[in-house]
Design a protein around this motif. Structure first.
Motif, mmCIF file in Angstrom:
data_model
loop_
_atom_site.group_PDB
_atom_site.id
_atom_site.type_symbol
_atom_site.label_atom_id
_atom_site.label_comp_id
_atom_site.label_asym_id
_atom_site.label_seq_id
_atom_site.Cartn_x
_atom_site.Cartn_y
_atom_site.Cartn_z
ATOM 1 N N SER A 38 -13.237 0.203 6.447
ATOM 2 C CA SER A 38 -12.496 -0.876 5.789
ATOM 3 C C SER A 38 -11.341 -1.391 6.645
ATOM 4 O O SER A 38 -10.890 -2.523 6.471
ATOM 5 N N GLN B 221 -11.744 4.767 9.019
ATOM 6 C CA GLN B 221 -12.383 4.151 7.868
ATOM 7 C C GLN B 221 -12.857 2.727 8.197
ATOM 8 O O GLN B 221 -12.088 1.912 8.698
ATOM 9 N N GLN C 173 -7.424 12.880 7.098
ATOM 10 C CA GLN C 173 -7.639 12.591 8.514
ATOM 11 C C GLN C 173 -6.573 13.222 9.410
ATOM 12 O O GLN C 173 -6.707 13.206 10.633
ATOM 13 N N ARG D 161 -8.686 9.256 -1.106
ATOM 14 C CA ARG D 161 -9.497 8.598 -2.121
ATOM 15 C C ARG D 161 -9.555 9.426 -3.403
ATOM 16 O O ARG D 161 -9.515 8.879 -4.512
#
Length: 301
Positions: free
Chosen positions: A140, A138, A109, A167
């Motif tokens: 989450s 994100q 990002q 990730r």
């Protein structure tokens, strides 16, 4: 031979394993709804080195003098993000801020952050939700919790850095399980750090976690702490890292890795914690106790 691990089943838990979260009701407001006076009156602040209560202004003076500060939060507590936003606004008024680092941002990002930030500094009229889209924020990390904080740092003149792992990196670490090197953060300290982290991981999984997964999650957690330490040390000073409370703890997380990498002292640590929690001097320099958010009636996560 290592037992095979199901990444699809375990990875989401690993990414947030030590985030010091609990299930709470959704936020009903945003951080901008809290005035400076409101924030200063939230809970109480304790200097853990002396055991004395201090004012928000006294805390600010101490933080302003430190080249590197780690703020440990409970991710689902809106008051913690209000305090962080207020701290950054006030610190910038006391001395130029060098940089801010966020656990909530991954390396993939960073280019988006670097592209959007100069545009936001021209003060365009833009919906915060559109900024979230541009940053590939994100899901989450609930935007209702973080939106005002992110907009504050993105509109500010200092750089904003990612502090987490991608990730894809986490997936590979899950398989390889490399050990970090350093007398403070690995087994050279009689395994105390590893044992504490394993105990926390077990508790967060209701003791329903097998040995291979426990080892993998321990490795990933320490590699995340090492990445945060590397980024904090490389970032323009004075630097502030915002991360989950366990990452911030001086006896478990990023401060140990900073000591490994520099041979010097740990950064200054402020932990934000709900009232009733226990935070002790080996874990932080300051603790800011905040009112506890009401629990949700039902939650599945």
């Amino acid at each position: 031979m290592k037992s095979p691990l199901s990444l699809a089943a375990v990875l989401p838990a690993c990414v947030l394993a030590l985030s010091a979260c609990s299930s709470v009701a959704p936020a009903t407001g945003t951080a901008s709804a809290a005035t400076a006076q409101d924030v200063r009156q939230l809970g109480e602040i304790v200097d853990l080195r002396s055991g004395q209560r201090v004012t928000a202004e006294q805390l600010l003076a101490r933080l302003a003098a430190a080249p590197r500060v780690i703020v440990g939060e409970q991710h689902d507590q809106l008051s913690h993000h209000q305090i962080e936003q207020w701290l950054l606004q006030q610190l910038q008024g006391q001395r130029p801020q060098g940089s801010v680092l966020l656990e909530m941002l991954n390396p993939d990002q960073q280019a988006k952050v670097d592209k959007v930030k100069p545009w936001l500094q021209t003060d365009p009229v833009v919906r915060p939700e559109h900024v979230a889209e541009l940053l590939a924020w994100q899901p989450s990390w609930k935007w209702a919790q973080y939106g005002d904080l992110v907009m504050t740092v993105m509109r500010a003149p200092y750089p904003v850095w990612s502090a987490n792992l991608d990730r894809s990196e986490i997936k590979q670490l899950f398989i390889d399980q490399p050990a970090v090197q350093g007398k403070h953060s690995n087994l050279a300290n009689d395994g105390k750090v590893h044992d504490k982290l394993k105990d926390i991981i077990r508790v967060m999984h209701d003791n329903q976690i097998d040995a291979p997964r426990l080892a993998a999650m321990l490795s990933v957690q320490q590699q995340r702490d090492r990445r945060m330490a590397e980024r904090l040390l490389a970032a323009p000073a004075p630097a502030v890292l915002i991360a989950g409370a366990y990452h911030a703890h001086k006896d478990l997380g990023v401060p140990l890795h900073v000591q490994d990498l520099t041979g010097g002292p740990a950064p200054l640590v402020l932990v934000l914690a709900p009232q009733g929690a226990t935070v002790q001097a080996p874990q932080a320099d300051f603790v800011w106790y905040t009112p506890v958010a009401a629990p949700a009636i039902a939650s599945v996560k």
